[in-house]
Design a protein around this motif. Structure first.
Motif, PDB file in Angstrom:
ATOM      1  N   VAL A   1       0.841  -1.204   0.000  1.00 44.91           N
ATOM      2  CA  VAL A   1       0.000   0.000   0.000  1.00 44.91           C
ATOM      3  C   VAL A   1       0.874   1.252   0.000  1.00 44.91           C
ATOM      4  CG1 VAL A   1      -1.726   1.304   1.306  1.00 44.91           C
ATOM      5  CG2 VAL A   1      -1.907  -1.186   1.143  1.00 44.91           C
ATOM      6  N   HIS A   2       1.986   1.203   0.736  1.00 51.16           N
ATOM      7  CA  HIS A   2       2.885   2.354   0.805  1.00 51.16           C
ATOM      8  C   HIS A   2       3.456   2.696  -0.566  1.00 51.16           C
ATOM      9  CE1 HIS A   2       6.679   4.538   1.672  1.00 51.16           C
ATOM     10  NE2 HIS A   2       5.921   5.105   2.603  1.00 51.16           N
ATOM     11  N   ARG A   3       3.797   1.673  -1.360  1.00 55.09           N
ATOM     12  CA  ARG A   3       4.341   1.923  -2.695  1.00 55.09           C
ATOM     13  C   ARG A   3       3.306   2.625  -3.572  1.00 55.09           C
ATOM     14  NH1 ARG A   3       6.183  -3.405  -2.097  1.00 55.09           N
ATOM     15  NH2 ARG A   3       4.654  -4.200  -3.606  1.00 55.09           N
ATOM     16  N   TYR A   4       2.068   2.157  -3.499  1.00 56.73           N
ATOM     17  CA  TYR A   4       1.014   2.786  -4.299  1.00 56.73           C
ATOM     18  C   TYR A   4       0.738   4.210  -3.824  1.00 56.73           C
ATOM     19  CZ  TYR A   4      -0.183  -1.352  -7.003  1.00 56.73           C
ATOM     20  OH  TYR A   4      -0.158  -2.386  -7.888  1.00 56.73           O
ATOM     21  N   LEU A   5       0.742   4.400  -2.519  1.00 58.74           N
ATOM     22  CA  LEU A   5       0.478   5.736  -1.973  1.00 58.74           C
ATOM     23  C   LEU A   5       1.536   6.737  -2.418  1.00 58.74           C
ATOM     24  CD1 LEU A   5      -0.709   4.888   1.642  1.00 58.74           C
ATOM     25  CD2 LEU A   5      -2.063   6.028  -0.127  1.00 58.74           C
ATOM     26  N   ALA A   6       2.782   6.289  -2.519  1.00 56.53           N
ATOM     27  CA  ALA A   6       3.848   7.192  -2.952  1.00 56.53           C
ATOM     28  C   ALA A   6       3.527   7.779  -4.331  1.00 56.53           C
ATOM     29  CB  ALA A   6       5.184   6.456  -2.981  1.00 56.53           C
ATOM     30  N   SER A   7       3.041   6.926  -5.239  1.00 52.58           N
ATOM     31  CA  SER A   7       2.677   7.407  -6.572  1.00 52.58           C
ATOM     32  C   SER A   7       1.412   8.257  -6.529  1.00 52.58           C
ATOM     33  CB  SER A   7       2.467   6.221  -7.515  1.00 52.58           C
ATOM     34  OG  SER A   7       3.674   5.530  -7.734  1.00 52.58           O
ATOM     35  N   LEU A   8       0.422   7.835  -5.740  1.00 53.13           N
ATOM     36  CA  LEU A   8      -0.827   8.591  -5.653  1.00 53.13           C
ATOM     37  C   LEU A   8      -0.595   9.978  -5.067  1.00 53.13           C
ATOM     38  CD1 LEU A   8      -3.220   5.745  -4.430  1.00 53.13           C
ATOM     39  CD2 LEU A   8      -3.174   6.805  -6.701  1.00 53.13           C
ATOM     40  N   VAL A   9       0.322  10.089  -4.108  1.00 57.77           N
ATOM     41  CA  VAL A   9       0.653  11.395  -3.531  1.00 57.77           C
ATOM     42  C   VAL A   9       1.323  12.273  -4.579  1.00 57.77           C
ATOM     43  CG1 VAL A   9       2.134  12.581  -1.866  1.00 57.77           C
ATOM     44  CG2 VAL A   9       0.770  10.619  -1.138  1.00 57.77           C
ATOM     45  N   ARG A  10       2.211  11.692  -5.373  1.00 59.91           N
ATOM     46  CA  ARG A  10       2.925  12.471  -6.374  1.00 59.91           C
ATOM     47  C   ARG A  10       1.984  13.084  -7.412  1.00 59.91           C
ATOM     48  NH1 ARG A  10       7.265   8.697  -5.801  1.00 59.91           N
ATOM     49  NH2 ARG A  10       6.385   7.309  -7.390  1.00 59.91           N
ATOM     50  N   ILE A  11       0.906  12.382  -7.764  1.00 60.05           N
ATOM     51  CA  ILE A  11      -0.015  12.912  -8.773  1.00 60.05           C
ATOM     52  C   ILE A  11      -1.207  13.635  -8.155  1.00 60.05           C
ATOM     53  CG2 ILE A  11       0.648  11.145 -10.445  1.00 60.05           C
ATOM     54  CD1 ILE A  11      -1.944   9.682  -9.863  1.00 60.05           C
ATOM     55  N   GLY A  12      -1.239  13.736  -6.834  1.00 61.87           N
ATOM     56  CA  GLY A  12      -2.264  14.531  -6.174  1.00 61.87           C
ATOM     57  C   GLY A  12      -3.550  13.818  -5.837  1.00 61.87           C
ATOM     58  N   LEU A  13      -3.628  12.517  -6.109  1.00 59.03           N
ATOM     59  CA  LEU A  13      -4.842  11.778  -5.757  1.00 59.03           C
ATOM     60  C   LEU A  13      -4.879  11.420  -4.273  1.00 59.03           C
ATOM     61  CD1 LEU A  13      -5.326   9.431  -8.835  1.00 59.03           C
ATOM     62  CD2 LEU A  13      -6.796  11.323  -8.129  1.00 59.03           C
ATOM     63  N   ALA A  14      -3.731  11.377  -3.645  1.00 59.40           N
ATOM     64  CA  ALA A  14      -3.639  11.161  -2.191  1.00 59.40           C
ATOM     65  C   ALA A  14      -2.778  12.261  -1.597  1.00 59.40           C
ATOM     66  CB  ALA A  14      -3.066   9.782  -1.884  1.00 59.40           C
ATOM     67  N   TRP A  15      -2.809  12.352  -0.300  1.00 62.57           N
ATOM     68  CA  TRP A  15      -2.083  13.409   0.420  1.00 62.57           C
ATOM     69  C   TRP A  15      -1.576  12.835   1.726  1.00 62.57           C
ATOM     70  CZ3 TRP A  15      -4.088  15.013   5.180  1.00 62.57           C
ATOM     71  CH2 TRP A  15      -3.444  16.092   5.792  1.00 62.57           C
ATOM     72  N   GLN A  16      -0.372  13.242   2.142  1.00 59.25           N
ATOM     73  CA  GLN A  16       0.181  12.797   3.417  1.00 59.25           C
ATOM     74  C   GLN A  16       0.537  14.005   4.265  1.00 59.25           C
ATOM     75  OE1 GLN A  16       3.918  10.618   3.399  1.00 59.25           O
ATOM     76  NE2 GLN A  16       3.358   9.541   5.295  1.00 59.25           N
ATOM     77  N   ASP A  17       0.091  14.003   5.491  1.00 61.06           N
ATOM     78  CA  ASP A  17       0.405  15.076   6.422  1.00 61.06           C
ATOM     79  C   ASP A  17       1.874  14.995   6.823  1.00 61.06           C
ATOM     80  OD1 ASP A  17       0.712  16.370   9.150  1.00 61.06           O
ATOM     81  OD2 ASP A  17      -1.362  16.909   8.704  1.00 61.06           O
ATOM     82  N   ASP A  18       2.588  16.099   6.641  1.00 63.56           N
ATOM     83  CA  ASP A  18       4.019  16.103   6.941  1.00 63.56           C
ATOM     84  C   ASP A  18       4.307  15.882   8.420  1.00 63.56           C
ATOM     85  OD1 ASP A  18       4.609  16.580   4.295  1.00 63.56           O
ATOM     86  OD2 ASP A  18       4.671  18.765   4.525  1.00 63.56           O
ATOM     87  N   GLN A  19       3.394  16.298   9.272  1.00 62.08           N
ATOM     88  CA  GLN A  19       3.622  16.204  10.715  1.00 62.08           C
ATOM     89  C   GLN A  19       3.236  14.838  11.279  1.00 62.08           C
ATOM     90  OE1 GLN A  19       5.138  18.734  12.371  1.00 62.08           O
ATOM     91  NE2 GLN A  19       5.255  19.742  10.361  1.00 62.08           N
ATOM     92  N   THR A  20       2.078  14.337  10.871  1.00 64.57           N
ATOM     93  CA  THR A  20       1.570  13.097  11.470  1.00 64.57           C
ATOM     94  C   THR A  20       1.828  11.851  10.622  1.00 64.57           C
ATOM     95  OG1 THR A  20      -0.607  13.327  10.426  1.00 64.57           O
ATOM     96  CG2 THR A  20      -0.279  14.435  12.552  1.00 64.57           C
ATOM     97  N   GLY A  21       2.064  12.043   9.315  1.00 62.97           N
ATOM     98  CA  GLY A  21       2.242  10.906   8.429  1.00 62.97           C
ATOM     99  C   GLY A  21       0.939  10.263   7.986  1.00 62.97           C
ATOM    100  N   LEU A  22      -0.193  10.833   8.396  1.00 64.14           N
ATOM    101  CA  LEU A  22      -1.484  10.260   8.046  1.00 64.14           C
ATOM    102  C   LEU A  22      -1.817  10.554   6.577  1.00 64.14           C
ATOM    103  CD1 LEU A  22      -3.572  11.230  11.215  1.00 64.14           C
ATOM    104  CD2 LEU A  22      -2.268   9.136  10.778  1.00 64.14           C
ATOM    105  N   TYR A  23      -2.656   9.690   5.999  1.00 63.05           N
ATOM    106  CA  TYR A  23      -3.011   9.814   4.591  1.00 63.05           C
ATOM    107  C   TYR A  23      -4.478  10.204   4.415  1.00 63.05           C
ATOM    108  CZ  TYR A  23       1.382   7.499   3.376  1.00 63.05           C
ATOM    109  OH  TYR A  23       2.715   7.187   3.232  1.00 63.05           O
ATOM    110  N   GLY A  24      -4.728  10.969   3.358  1.00 66.84           N
ATOM    111  CA  GLY A  24      -6.091  11.338   2.993  1.00 66.84           C
ATOM    112  C   GLY A  24      -6.161  11.557   1.492  1.00 66.84           C
ATOM    113  N   LEU A  25      -7.319  12.012   1.020  1.00 67.67           N
ATOM    114  CA  LEU A  25      -7.475  12.326  -0.395  1.00 67.67           C
ATOM    115  C   LEU A  25      -6.745  13.619  -0.730  1.00 67.67           C
ATOM    116  CD1 LEU A  25     -11.253  11.486  -0.860  1.00 67.67           C
ATOM    117  CD2 LEU A  25      -9.320  10.191  -1.771  1.00 67.67           C
ATOM    118  N   GLY A  26      -6.150  13.666  -1.926  1.00 65.89           N
ATOM    119  CA  GLY A  26      -5.370  14.821  -2.335  1.00 65.89           C
ATOM    120  C   GLY A  26      -6.141  15.822  -3.167  1.00 65.89           C
ATOM    121  N   PRO A  27      -5.481  16.919  -3.566  1.00 66.13           N
ATOM    122  CA  PRO A  27      -6.162  17.986  -4.312  1.00 66.13           C
ATOM    123  C   PRO A  27      -6.690  17.534  -5.669  1.00 66.13           C
ATOM    124  CG  PRO A  27      -3.775  18.334  -4.257  1.00 66.13           C
ATOM    125  CD  PRO A  27      -4.066  17.250  -3.284  1.00 66.13           C
TER     126      PRO A  27
END
Length: 280
Positions: free
Chosen positions: A67-93
């Motif tokens: 899941v982490h590998r997929y999230l890395a790509s999803l974050v890069r294209i803006g479909l997911a988002w990771q909080d810099d402080q907590t590391g939690l994931y959510g939907l991106g812009p």
């Protein structure tokens, strides 16, 4: 939270049981990766708040490393988002942009957006469109046609059902069974009984629009009314706000302009509210 179904998706390094994921005629690994990403994005939609990697992996029944590998790509294209402080994931812009674009392609919502813009300019007010989401009215568009209003409300904001003009417009126009869970949750917070809610619904229907004075933002006058799909279901609600007290109260010119414009829009579009017996 309901677990997202992984549909027996295999690990990205293997090809077994791939027919459960994609059509047998197209077993390319790239397509499989899109399917896996879709399951992860769907799980992020199901969570109502940013989540740790472990919880997300549990929800989709996949190893956390995968899941982490997929999230890395999803974050890069803006479909997911990771909080810099907590590391939690959510939907991106990009996910928000896709959702809003899909909604705007609904013709009645697109037309209601033009109605909102025209009313905001004519009545020198700010306003927004809202659709019904799982947790209540969700803002999908804003317009500013008058003095700026300082507010924390932005796209994606979930409005209170019982204390906002937008919420009360939905409250008075949607089947009680479809929104009971939101009503009950807010009743517990406000300590309102059923009779208070029923009076609010009756008053809103009698008035022809929901009108609020300073309940969310002090000194702000707000008005809201629904527009309907051709099947009679609520498509969205149009809301205007003005910093002048009592600006949208019944008997004021702005109230008449707003309610007449909503009525004209409904007639021109052809959408009419369902009868209460049909809603029930």
């Amino acid at each position: 939270m309901t677990k997202a179904s992984p549909k027996n998706i295999p690990d990205s390094e293997t090809e077994h049981d791939i027919a459960d994921v994609v059509d047998a005629a197209d077993k390319r690994k790239g397509i499989q990766s899109v399917e896996v990403s879709g399951v992860i994005i769907a799980a992020l939609c199901d969570f109502k708040f940013p989540v740790p990697l472990k919880d997300l992996a549990d929800a989709v029944s996949m190893p956390a490393a995968k899941v982490h590998r997929y999230l890395a790509s999803l974050v890069r294209i803006g479909l997911a988002w990771q909080d810099d402080q907590t590391g939690l994931y959510g939907l991106g812009p990009m996910a928000l942009r896709m959702g809003v674009s899909a909604i705007e392609r609904n013709d009645v919502v697109m037309r209601a957006g033009r109605l909102l813009r025209n009313l905001a300019i004519e009545l020198r007010s700010s306003g927004h469109l809202a659709i019904w989401g799982e947790r209540g009215p969700v803002l999908i568009r804003t317009e500013h046609g008058g003095p700026p209003i300082i507010s924390t409300m932005g796209l994606g904001t979930v409005m209170p059902l019982l204390r906002s003009a937008t919420g009360q417009a939905f409250l008075a126009s949607m089947p009680r069974s479809a929104i009971e869970h939101v009503i009950s949750a807010e009743q517990d917070i406000l300590h309102w009984d059923d009779a208070t809610v029923e009076r609010l619904i009756a008053d809103t229907k009698h008035r022809g629009a929901a009108v609020i004075e300073g309940d969310i933002v002090p000194g702000l006058s707000a008005i809201s009314a629904p527009v309907y799909n051709l099947d009679g279901a609520v498509a969205c609600c149009v809301t205007l706000m003005n910093p002048n007290a009592n600006y949208f109260q019944p008997g004021q010119p702005a109230f008449d302009v707003f309610t007449r414009a909503i009525a004209d829009f409904t007639q021109s579009w052809g959408g009419t509210p369902r009868a209460e017996s049909d809603q029930a």
